[in-house]
Scaffold this motif. Structure first.
Motif, PDB file in Angstrom:
ATOM      1  N   LEU A  30      -1.374  -5.350  -7.863  1.00 36.24           N
ATOM      2  CA  LEU A  30      -0.319  -4.357  -7.643  1.00 36.24           C
ATOM      3  C   LEU A  30       1.071  -4.985  -7.707  1.00 36.24           C
ATOM      4  O   LEU A  30       2.000  -4.406  -8.281  1.00 36.24           O
TER       5      LEU A  30
ATOM      6  N   GLN B  87       0.818  -1.212   0.000  1.00 37.92           N
ATOM      7  CA  GLN B  87       0.000   0.000   0.000  1.00 37.92           C
ATOM      8  C   GLN B  87       0.853   1.264   0.000  1.00 37.92           C
ATOM      9  O   GLN B  87       0.587   2.208  -0.753  1.00 37.92           O
TER      10      GLN B  87
ATOM     11  N   GLN C  37       2.187   0.746  -4.309  1.00 37.22           N
ATOM     12  CA  GLN C  37       1.014   1.335  -4.963  1.00 37.22           C
ATOM     13  C   GLN C  37       1.286   2.682  -5.636  1.00 37.22           C
ATOM     14  O   GLN C  37       0.777   2.930  -6.735  1.00 37.22           O
TER      15      GLN C  37
END
Length: 410
Positions: free
Chosen positions: A261, A222, A226
């Motif tokens: 991702l 994240q 990302q």
């Protein structure tokens, strides 16, 4: 003969089932009924990335997360290319291989984790610097009374990430993210856990919670992956290998979004490789120099008080990159042709003449002795004034003929 890229290779294995290496797929075992099953011993290797036949007819098999395998022609049962561009099932079927009916081809394969098709040759303007510290993994044996620890022998399992750190920068100014986590791997020795507890200041319960590998990987995806910023390393080799290994190991536990991702290509800038390029450019050679980060930093008068601490090494990498950027923007100093220096014409040295004082006539000194004695001076007092010894004064007064003064000579 030029090296050739191939799509598929079947490897002969004595007293066991043959292995099938298929580009962009994991490694399979070929069952007796020609059905394919995942080869468990390659579970952490990731997908096969390339199969190359070199000029000596040796076959190089490259993986996402393990060292390449090199096979001679004798160990290869079959090798081919998918020249017709057939889909996976059809291509394998034409060669006599079958996927299990209950397990579609898509479920057998995992995508390549964090593929990096190209690497940057110049430092990006916005990026995330990543660094890892590692711990050796042990297998614990014994009872409560006697515990023994043995290093895990498998190359893929022998070590793992202990500390994973990342800091974002833009134009050499710090930005997000700031990421610094410690893995609580049960196969690390107790001293690793103590080091992590000391570094974080957390309680044991809190440390174990933050150190859960899946929790760390989800946060890493994240915060670091990302944003799709270029990833910068000081020697990416081991760091990327073990990041990919962990993501491969926990891939099935990631959400579909997270899986997507980690399957996207990433851009990598290796600062050590870049420094090697600068050295080779000036050295007029091609080669790789193992440049220790903190050693090179010292040449730039940068001192890292906490070496081999990942978050501190990230910061040191940034400082070194700043110095490298300054150097590359400076005008090179070109070495001038060597030549002897021009010396001035030799001037003969002038030897100063030594002026020797004219000796005082001996009788003048004797006269002084007589005069001092006439004034009532003792031998010792006369000696102090004239420098004669007492015996010399005695000789002058009693033996030498007194020289008459001007008044006496008239």
């Amino acid at each position: 003969m030029m090296p050739t890229n191939l799509t598929l290779l079947e490897r002969k294995i004595s007293n066991n089932l043959n292995c099938l290496y298929f580009v962009n797929h994991p490694v399979y075992r070929i069952q007796k009924d020609h059905q394919l099953a995942l080869a468990s011993e390659y579970s952490l290797a990731g997908n096969v990335t390339e199969i190359i036949c070199d000029e000596q007819q040796r076959y190089h098999i490259l993986f996402v997360a393990r060292k390449e395998i090199v096979l001679t022609e004798k160990k290869v049962a079959k090798v081919t290319n998918n020249q017709l561009g057939q889909d996976t099932v059809q291509f394998l079927a034409t060669l006599g291989y079958q996927f299990p009916p209950a397990q579609p081809a898509g479920e057998l394969s995992q995508p390549t984790i964090l593929p990096s098709p190209t690497e940057l040759s110049e430092c990006p303007t916005a990026y995330v610097i990543i660094d890892c510290e590692f711990g050796t993994r042990f297998r614990r044996n014994g009872s409560a009374k006697a515990v023994s620890w043995h290093v895990i022998e498998s190359p893929e399992l022998r070590a793992s990430i202990f500390q994973l750190s990342a800091i974002g920068f833009s134009h050499h100014t710090q930005t997000a993210p700031f990421f610094n986590r410690y893995f609580d791997d049960p196969n690390f020795l107790p001293d690793k856990k103590l080091a992590g507890l000391s570094a974080t200041g957390l309680t044991t319960v809190a440390y174990e919670a933050q150190g859960d590998p899946l929790t760390i990987l989800k946060a890493f995806i994240q915060q670091v992956i990302q944003p799709q910023l270029p990833l910068v390393f000081w020697d990416q080799t081991q760091d990327m290998k073990h990041i990919r290994l962990l993501l491969t190991q926990y891939y099935q536990q990631l959400t579909p979004t997270e899986q997507q991702l980690v399957s996207r290509p990433v851009t990598i800038f290796d600062a050590q490789a870049y420094t090697n390029t600068l050295i080779n450019r000036g050295n007029h050679k091609v080669g790789s120099h193992d440049l220790p980060l903190n050693g090179l930093a010292a040449l730039f008068n940068i001192s890292n008080p906490h070496q081999h601490n990942a978050i501190w090494d990230v910061q040191t990498t940034e400082l070194v990159m700043v110095k490298l950027a300054e150097l590359t923007h400076q005008t090179p100093v070109i070495t001038t042709p060597p030549a002897p220096i021009a010396l001035p014409a030799t001037v003969p040295a002038v030897v100063p003449s030594i002026q020797t004082p004219s000796p005082t006539p001996q009788h003048a000194s004797h006269t002084q002795v007589h005069q001092l004695r006439a004034r009532g001076k003792t031998y010792r007092e006369i000696a102090a004034v004239t420098g004669f010894s007492i015996s010399g004064i005695n000789y002058i007064l009693k033996k030498a003929r007194s020289i008459p003064t001007r008044s006496e000579s008239v």
